[in-house]
Scaffold this active site. Structure first.
Site, PDB file in Angstrom:
ATOM      1  N   THR A  96      38.156  47.428  34.828  1.00  0.00           N
ATOM      2  CA  THR A  96      38.263  46.617  33.611  1.00  0.00           C
ATOM      3  C   THR A  96      37.394  45.367  33.709  1.00  0.00           C
ATOM      4  O   THR A  96      36.739  44.972  32.735  1.00  0.00           O
ATOM      5  CB  THR A  96      39.727  46.212  33.376  1.00  0.00           C
ATOM      6  OG1 THR A  96      40.522  47.399  33.233  1.00  0.00           O
ATOM      7  CG2 THR A  96      39.868  45.372  32.118  1.00  0.00           C
ATOM      8  N   GLU A 134      49.854  43.486  33.944  1.00  0.00           N
ATOM      9  CA  GLU A 134      48.446  43.628  33.572  1.00  0.00           C
ATOM     10  C   GLU A 134      47.594  42.520  34.205  1.00  0.00           C
ATOM     11  O   GLU A 134      46.467  42.751  34.637  1.00  0.00           O
ATOM     12  CB  GLU A 134      48.287  43.606  32.056  1.00  0.00           C
ATOM     13  CG  GLU A 134      48.816  44.840  31.357  1.00  0.00           C
ATOM     14  CD  GLU A 134      47.933  46.050  31.597  1.00  0.00           C
ATOM     15  OE1 GLU A 134      47.185  46.445  30.702  1.00  0.00           O
ATOM     16  OE2 GLU A 134      48.008  46.604  32.726  1.00  0.00           O
TER      17      GLU A 134
END
Length: 309
Positions: A181, A128
């Protein structure tokens, strides 16, 4: 074991009130990945279908996670990896998390399961970080543990599995636009009023309590986000109309999945979830924006082994 094929589920993170702390896995949507031992003692990504992603093991989350795990093991093995993406990066459904957590799970299996679930989560979080710059745990832990999860603490990392009411279904609509994001985080404020913080804390507690007690009314009342959704919803075309349509057609609540643009709704029962899906379809049908809709039970198993040799 020489070869392993897995299903790694899509996930919904934040779940309205639980920013970076709550998530759940979907049963009907996810990626397939194949891991094969090779004789070269190296890691190779040999095939990627469904998305334009790097084959460089230092840039793709798959390679980042696998390398980190093998560095911490005395047994040095080579692995060829195939990735079949069934939903797009930037969807808000944990695309990078599916790859990262799937890799952590599969490499652990090939090594004979030396790592705990919490350790696998930490390895997946490295993926991530490579994908979006932050070691976020909500999507990867939801994929690994299955069901609903609560990230109670990051330091030390503490993941709590929450129960899932039997009749709980998710409906998700994915407009075919991409929201990074980083961009979704840039619109957030560094400051939250005490009133909004108190409301948000109370809703997280109410949602967790509703899951434990199978109290669908409490779940519905708690699916409120007064901190993140008001700032992020402007990035998602027709968000308010979709949310209003979902709730008008029986959804317990609706909100932004992850950083968007996917919008999720939770419902009691399949019939209601399908009715909600139809209402979402009607909102987007004439907008000129392509979209996909999925109705799914909550995946309580997490990552699944489809085949092994």
């Amino acid at each position: 074991m020489k070869e392993l094929t897995i299903f790694s589920p899509a996930t919904v993170a934040n779940v309205s009130c639980g920013f970076d702390a709550l998530g759940f896995a979907l049963e009907s949507l996810g990626d397939e990945m194949i891991f094969r031992r090779n004789e070269k003692s190296n890691i190779q990504i040999t095939k990627i279908e469904g998305a334009e992603l790097s084959y460089d093991i230092n840039k793709n989350v798959v390679g980042v996670v696998a390398q980190a795990m093998l560095r911490d093991q005395s047994e040095k093995i080579g692995i060829d990896i195939e990735v079949y993406k069934n939903f797009k990066p930037g969807s808000g459904l944990g695309s990078s998390a599916a790859s990262a957590s799937g890799t952590a799970f599969a490499v652990n299996e090939l090594l004979g399961k030396p790592f705990s679930m919490l350790e696998l989560t930490k390895y997946a979080m490295l993926g991530e970080e490579a994908a979006c710059g932050s070691q976020i745990a909500d999507n990867v832990s939801a994929a690994l543990y299955g069901g609903f999860i609560l990230v109670r603490s990051y330091d030390p990392l503490d993941i709590i599995s929450l129960p899932v009411p039997d009749e709980l279904y998710a409906t998700v609509i994915h407009p075919q636009i991409e929201i990074k994001t980083k961009d979704a985080r840039d619109v957030l404020s560094d400051h939250v009023s005490l009133k909004d913080a108190t409301t948000q804390w109370a809703n997280v507690g109410g949602l967790v309590s509703g899951l434990y007690s199978n109290n669908y009314e409490l779940i519905s009342n708690s699916l409120q986000d007064v901190v993140v959704e008001p700032l992020r919803k402007r990035l998602i075309p027709h968000f308010d109309k979709v949310k209003e349509a979902a709730i008008s057609n029986g959804a317990l609540g609706a909100g932004i999945s992850g950083s968007g643009p996917t919008i999720f709704a939770l419902s009691k029962g399949l019939d209601t979830a399908q009715k909600v899906a139809k209402s979402m379809h009607n909102v987007y049908n004439n907008t000129g924006i392509d979209f996909e809709i999925h109705v799914s039970k909550i995946n309580t198993e997490g990552i699944k082994i489809l085949d092994k040799k």
